[in-house]
Every structure is written in C-alpha cells, then in structure tokens.
Scaffold this active site. Structure first.
Site, mmCIF file in Angstrom:
data_model
loop_
_atom_site.group_PDB
_atom_site.id
_atom_site.type_symbol
_atom_site.label_atom_id
_atom_site.label_comp_id
_atom_site.label_asym_id
_atom_site.label_seq_id
_atom_site.Cartn_x
_atom_site.Cartn_y
_atom_site.Cartn_z
ATOM 1 C CB ILE A 153 -0.964 -0.023 1.218
ATOM 2 C CG1 ILE A 153 -1.803 1.259 1.306
ATOM 3 C CG2 ILE A 153 -0.255 -0.257 2.532
ATOM 4 C CD1 ILE A 153 -2.923 1.179 2.379
ATOM 5 C CB SER A 154 1.232 4.119 -2.267
ATOM 6 O OG SER A 154 1.104 3.331 -3.423
ATOM 7 C CD GLN A 155 6.160 8.143 1.583
ATOM 8 O OE1 GLN A 155 6.867 7.549 0.777
ATOM 9 N NE2 GLN A 155 6.528 9.237 2.188
#
Ligand code: SAH
Length: 208
Positions: free
Chosen positions: A57-59
């Site tokens: 899951i992206s930053q």
C-alpha cells in the site's frame, strides 16, 4: 482522530498545497481498514506497508500527491490500475462519481473488495484482471491513475481517456520512476513531471 493521522494532515498543510476536499477525504477514510492487522500500529506512518503477495500500500504522502494531481471533480469517471489494498480507490471515491479499479492478483482484488465493504463504499468497481490495457467496458474515463511503475503510458489508456482528461503515472525503469501528469490535448498527451518515486512493477501485456 488518530494522533499520527492528525500529524500527517498538519505537516501536509505546512508543506503542500493539497486540495481541501482531498484532505477531508483522507481524514474520512480509515487506512486501518486497508492494511494487515500486524501493521495496525503503523497505520499512519508515512511509508509504504506490505500487503499480500509481495505488494505494498503506497506511502500516504505519495497517495496524496498522485490524487491531488488528478484534479478530481464530482462528475469524474475514474480508472485506477493497481487496486492493491483498495485504499487509493477509497480516497478517490469520495471525490469522484465512479471508480473502476483493476487488480491483476486475484487475492488482492478480493482483499480490496472486502476492505472497501468495511468503509461502506459503493461507487468503486473492483475488476480482477490486467489493467495495463485499460478496461474498455467502463470507458471513456475523465481521469486515469496507474499505481505501479510502467515502462511507458500504454496507448490503450490514452484511447480510453476523454479529451481534456488527465493520466497520472510513475514512468521509468524498475528502480526509479518519474511521476507524469499528462493531459490529453487534441488526442495527444501533454506531459509534466511532478517528482521521482519508486513503485512495484506493472505486470501484464504493457508491463515489464
Ligand atoms: N493503489 C494501491 C497500491 C497498489 S501497489 C493501494 O492503494 O493500496 C500496485 C498494485 O498494482 C499491486 O497490487 C499489483 O498487483 C498491481 N498491478 C501490477 N500490474 C498490474 C496490471 N497489469 N493490472 C492491474 N494491476 C496490476
């Protein structure tokens, strides 16, 4: 609100000029619902987290930069390539009319779907399949976001984008990518670079 979540919002207000509605959408959606239980304590750390099948899951800041660049409108029909946890789609769903989000790993498509249910979001359609060629059935799109590193923006996606529409995508090699914000003008993309990032690779027909 979660203190670390409040800290993120505070920092963004000082360092970025994100749209107010985007900040509200971030405030509304619980990132806790899109991560694995073992990472709950880090839900609002400003870094990517592992989900299933080696994906991430992206930053949070990266999610915000990309979605801000989409200039979303409440009438927008949006395509996302790389549903992952479904978190990005959840934020977009609060700012657009409809989101179609494609995920190539079936287990993750199911993960995204069940996470979106926890948030009671109904205007996101998760499709299990190869998004590198887009998803013609729900096109044309006003906005397209690719959340995996791609060698170039696939032609199919440009075809499925409305005139005046925007594509945001990390384009480059497997190690570093430049975030492109491209606007379709007279059938062609006009590109702007908005920073350097590192994403997991795009797979499928137009991937690596
Ligand atoms: N937007 C996601 C982050 C996803 S990471 C989130 O908010 O959690 C990138 C995702 O793209 C991974 O889940 C990966 O499986 C998926 N992916 C890679 N190639 C793809 C393709 N060709 N079509 C659809 N999904 C793809």
């Amino acid at each position: 609100m979660h203190p670390a979540k409040e800290d993120l919002i505070k920092r963004w207000k000082e360092e970025y000029s994100f749209n107010e509605n985007l900040i509200s959408a971030f405030g509304f959606v619980k990132r806790e619902n899109f991560i694995l239980p073992e990472h709950l304590a880090e839900a609002y750390g400003d870094h990517p987290l592992p989900i299933l099948s080696g994906q991430t899951i992206s930053q949070p800041t990266t999610v915000m930069i990309m979605i801000d660049a989409l200039d979303l409108k409440p009438t927008d029909n949006v395509l996302e390539i790389g549903a992952g946890s479904g978190y990005g789609a959840a934020i977009i769903s609060r700012l657009a009319k409809k989101v179609t989000s494609i995920e190539i790993i079936p287990k993750l498509a199911a993960f995204a779907e069940s996470n979106l249910k926890k948030e009671k979001i109904r205007n996101v359609e998760i499709i299990a399949g190869d998004g590198s060629i887009g998803f013609k059935k729900n096109s044309p799109y006003d906005k397209i976001i690719i959340t995996a590193a791609c060698p170039k923006i696939p032609e199919e996606l440009i075809d499925q984008l409305n005139e005046g529409g925007i594509i945001v995508a990390p384009v480059g090699d497997l190690f570093t990518q430049v975030m492109i914000k491209a606007t379709k003008k007279y059938g062609k993309l006009e590109e702007k670079k908005i920073g350097y990032f590192r994403f997991v690779p795009l797979k499928g027909k137009k991937g690596y």
